[in-house]
Design an enzyme around this catalytic site. Structure first.
Site, PDB file in Angstrom:
ATOM      1  N   THR A  23     -36.162  53.562 -27.522  1.00 58.68           N
ATOM      2  CA  THR A  23     -37.093  53.362 -28.628  1.00 58.68           C
ATOM      3  C   THR A  23     -38.538  53.493 -28.161  1.00 58.68           C
ATOM      4  O   THR A  23     -38.868  53.125 -27.035  1.00 58.68           O
ATOM      5  CB  THR A  23     -36.868  51.980 -29.286  1.00 58.68           C
ATOM      6  N   SER A  79     -40.041  42.972 -29.059  1.00 59.58           N
ATOM      7  CA  SER A  79     -39.029  41.980 -29.485  1.00 59.58           C
ATOM      8  C   SER A  79     -37.911  41.920 -28.444  1.00 59.58           C
ATOM      9  O   SER A  79     -37.832  42.781 -27.557  1.00 59.58           O
ATOM     10  CB  SER A  79     -38.415  42.409 -30.823  1.00 59.58           C
ATOM     11  N   TYR A  91     -34.933  42.676 -29.056  1.00 61.71           N
ATOM     12  CA  TYR A  91     -34.210  43.943 -29.244  1.00 61.71           C
ATOM     13  C   TYR A  91     -34.863  45.044 -28.418  1.00 61.71           C
ATOM     14  O   TYR A  91     -34.186  45.750 -27.654  1.00 61.71           O
ATOM     15  CB  TYR A  91     -34.176  44.334 -30.733  1.00 61.71           C
ATOM     16  N   HIS A  92     -36.194  45.217 -28.578  1.00 59.33           N
ATOM     17  CA  HIS A  92     -36.867  46.290 -27.835  1.00 59.33           C
ATOM     18  C   HIS A  92     -36.742  46.064 -26.319  1.00 59.33           C
ATOM     19  O   HIS A  92     -36.611  47.011 -25.543  1.00 59.33           O
ATOM     20  CB  HIS A  92     -38.339  46.398 -28.248  1.00 59.33           C
ATOM     21  N   LYS A 135     -33.649  47.514 -24.791  1.00 60.33           N
ATOM     22  CA  LYS A 135     -33.724  48.958 -24.504  1.00 60.33           C
ATOM     23  C   LYS A 135     -34.453  49.211 -23.191  1.00 60.33           C
ATOM     24  O   LYS A 135     -34.129  50.159 -22.468  1.00 60.33           O
ATOM     25  CB  LYS A 135     -34.443  49.675 -25.651  1.00 60.33           C
TER      26      LYS A 135
HETATM   27  N1  USQ Z   1     -43.473  46.479 -41.454  1.00 67.50           N
HETATM   28  C1  USQ Z   1     -44.236  46.159 -42.572  1.00 67.50           C
HETATM   29  N2  USQ Z   1     -43.601  45.850 -43.722  1.00 67.50           N
HETATM   30  C2  USQ Z   1     -42.238  45.846 -43.838  1.00 67.50           C
HETATM   31  C3  USQ Z   1     -41.458  46.158 -42.704  1.00 67.50           C
HETATM   32  C4  USQ Z   1     -42.107  46.467 -41.526  1.00 67.50           C
HETATM   33  O1  USQ Z   1     -45.476  46.161 -42.521  1.00 67.50           O
HETATM   34  O2  USQ Z   1     -41.736  45.533 -44.921  1.00 67.50           O
HETATM   35  C5  USQ Z   1     -44.151  46.860 -40.196  1.00 67.50           C
HETATM   36  C6  USQ Z   1     -43.787  46.009 -38.995  1.00 67.50           C
HETATM   37  O3  USQ Z   1     -44.612  44.889 -38.880  1.00 67.50           O
HETATM   38  C7  USQ Z   1     -43.946  47.019 -37.849  1.00 67.50           C
HETATM   39  C8  USQ Z   1     -43.641  48.372 -38.474  1.00 67.50           C
HETATM   40  O4  USQ Z   1     -43.710  48.167 -39.885  1.00 67.50           O
HETATM   41  O5  USQ Z   1     -45.280  47.030 -37.407  1.00 67.50           O
HETATM   42  C9  USQ Z   1     -42.292  48.940 -38.124  1.00 67.50           C
HETATM   43  O6  USQ Z   1     -41.289  47.994 -38.458  1.00 67.50           O
HETATM   44  P1  USQ Z   1     -39.765  48.445 -38.704  1.00 67.50           P
HETATM   45  O7  USQ Z   1     -39.009  47.231 -39.124  1.00 67.50           O
HETATM   46  O8  USQ Z   1     -39.714  49.642 -39.567  1.00 67.50           O
HETATM   47  O9  USQ Z   1     -39.347  48.970 -37.243  1.00 67.50           O
HETATM   48  P2  USQ Z   1     -39.067  48.217 -35.874  1.00 67.50           P
HETATM   49  O10 USQ Z   1     -38.835  46.768 -36.022  1.00 67.50           O
HETATM   50  O11 USQ Z   1     -40.112  48.655 -34.901  1.00 67.50           O
HETATM   51  O12 USQ Z   1     -37.663  48.844 -35.442  1.00 67.50           O
HETATM   52  C10 USQ Z   1     -37.196  50.106 -35.961  1.00 67.50           C
HETATM   53  C11 USQ Z   1     -35.690  50.193 -35.782  1.00 67.50           C
HETATM   54  C12 USQ Z   1     -35.365  50.178 -34.301  1.00 67.50           C
HETATM   55  C13 USQ Z   1     -36.130  51.289 -33.600  1.00 67.50           C
HETATM   56  C14 USQ Z   1     -37.617  51.168 -33.871  1.00 67.50           C
HETATM   57  C15 USQ Z   1     -38.407  52.319 -33.347  1.00 67.50           C
HETATM   58  O13 USQ Z   1     -35.045  49.127 -36.455  1.00 67.50           O
HETATM   59  O14 USQ Z   1     -33.959  50.343 -34.117  1.00 67.50           O
HETATM   60  O15 USQ Z   1     -35.917  51.209 -32.227  1.00 67.50           O
HETATM   61  O16 USQ Z   1     -37.839  51.154 -35.298  1.00 67.50           O
HETATM   62  S1  USQ Z   1     -40.017  51.847 -32.877  1.00 67.50           S
HETATM   63  O17 USQ Z   1     -40.704  51.221 -34.024  1.00 67.50           O
HETATM   64  O18 USQ Z   1     -40.683  53.022 -32.433  1.00 67.50           O
HETATM   65  O19 USQ Z   1     -39.895  50.849 -31.814  1.00 67.50           O
END
Ligand code: USQ
Length: 384
Positions: free
Chosen positions: A144, A179, A181-182, A185
């Site tokens: 990720t 997190s 989770y992260h 990875k």
């Molecule tokens: N966010 C909002 N509003 C929401 C949901 C999320 O503002 O309703 C924000 C979060 O605070 C965060 C961003 O959007 O800053 C991304 O959140 P997310 O829930 O879309 O993604 P994340 O928790 O980072 O995890 C997801 C996948 C995970 C993958 C990762 C890639 O669930 O499996 O590894 O995206 S990355 O984001 O590049 O780490």
């Protein structure tokens, strides 16, 4: 090629299996169905029902004439992993078989521990089983972009050359994950890198951004070949959530200021990137890292894009800023590289009104199924 997809029941695993099967590869999918169990425990479900893996494999055979072999298997069970590697000796292993949610992992010790045990020990078992039975196989591992966090320098692809006190070395890029989770990875990446170096295994770590979308070419072939779609606060990712919120007239839930910036890609591009990695394997002993995304947006920019796309359909979308449940920078520098997949021939599918409209109209068909109780975030990163 003989390609094994680990986590073949999931949002990305199932479309990947169909994609390779269609191209004539021999495809074996495994899954321990943990995600389905966690959904039940958390009281969450995909926006539309997802037929079980055996059923989808049967429908795929009826529609295309191709086989997708289903082998239920749990990576946490080392004996079972050794056995399946000995039986199939795949050429390539695409590994999605992990608990994928950051909020899930931040709900306390039990869930943090489940996430890291499932992900880290599962991958460790796999590495040992590969060494024993298929050391030539290419491990394509889904990592990720969240492994890197948001450093105040450009993000390279896996490694950075550092000059320090007159000496120079190329070293793993620093990790500041968001997190537990992260973190899992990051731990996987370290274990895989170690095994490549020590045992001569070959691997590509695909540090993927946030995936969005409902369809690939193959999910449209038959109503029972669809993939899962989550929009809740635990398993739903931000753009998928925003599109569902727009359809049901819920204000878009921007956490905090919304300046937090992430990388994104369409689900169809996930398949193209994985295909590019599989068909251009890493060398013996090589631990290769690709940053897998096509675009960068702040959360607020995404909300505005969804609002604009929906206004063309007469949907008036509201954007709310709600207190951020996570610990993350809401304003920061962000400049990750993604040259390697582009150099291999990735031609990005960029976010457009057309893609948002495809999602919005598909979500519209299941509008009555939407659970309004999962729009606001319930998991906080800090409990006091
Ligand atoms: N966010 C909002 N509003 C929401 C949901 C999320 O503002 O309703 C924000 C979060 O605070 C965060 C961003 O959007 O800053 C991304 O959140 P997310 O829930 O879309 O993604 P994340 O928790 O980072 O995890 C997801 C996948 C995970 C993958 C990762 C890639 O669930 O499996 O590894 O995206 S990355 O984001 O590049 O780490």
């Amino acid at each position: 090629m003989k390609i094994m997809i680990l986590g073949g029941d999931g949002y990305l695993g199932w479309p990947t299996a169909m994609h390779f099967s269609k191209q004539g590869h021999e495809v074996i999918v495994t899954d321990n169905f943990l995600k389905r169990r966690l959904e039940m425990e958390e009281g969450l479900s995909s926006l539309w029902p997802v037929p079980h893996l055996h059923r989808r494999s049967k429908v795929w055979k009826e529609v295309t004439g191709n086989d997708i072999i289903v082998e239920p298997n749990d990576l946490r069970n080392s004996r079972a992993v050794y056995k399946i590697m000995e039986t199939y000796k795949p050429d390539a292993i695409v590994h999605y078989a992990e608990q994928p949610s950051a909020p899930y992992s931040m709900q306390g010790l039990e869930r943090a521990s489940l996430t890291q045990h499932n992900n880290v020990i599962g991958t460790l078992n796999l590495l040992f089983a590969m060494q024993a039975h298929c050391p030539e196989a290419h491990l394509v591992k889904l990592g990720t972009m969240g492994e890197y966090g948001t450093p105040n320098i450009d993000i390279e692809e896996g490694y950075i050359t550092i000059d320090h006190n007159g000496r120079s070395d190329t070293l793993p890029f620093p990790k500041q994950p968001f997190s537990f989770y992260h973190l899992s990875k990051v731990h996987d990446s370290n274990n895989i890198m170690f095994c490549c170096k020590n045992w001569g295994l070959r691997s590509t770590d695909l540090n993927q951004g946030v995936v969005y979308g409902v369809h690939t070419d193959d999910t449209k072939l038959h109503p029972e070949l669809g993939t899962s779609f989550h929009y809740d606060d635990i398993f739903g990712t931000v753009l998928n959530r925003f599109c569902v919120q727009a359809v049901v007239d819920h204000p878009l839930t921007v956490y905090g200021k919304g300046g937090q910036t992430r990388t994104f890609l369409n689900i169809r591009d996930t398949l193209k990137c994985v295909e590019l990695a599989v068909t251009n394997p890493a060398d013996e002993g090589e631990f290769r890292v690709f940053n897998q995304f096509t675009e960068t947006f702040s959360v607020l920019q995404l909300a505005e894009i969804v609002k604009d796309a929906c206004s063309g359909h007469g949907i008036d979308v509201k954007v709310d800023h709600i207190p951020n449940p996570r610990i993350e920078k809401e304003e920061h520098y962000y400049n990750p590289k993604n040259d390697k997949l582009l150099a291999l021939g990735l031609y990005p599918l960029l976010l457009s009104d057309v893609l948002i409209n495809e999602m919005v109209s598909e979500i519209g068909t299941a509008k009555d199924q939407v659970d309004h109780g999962v729009m606001l975030p319930r998991v906080k990163w800090r409990h006091h």
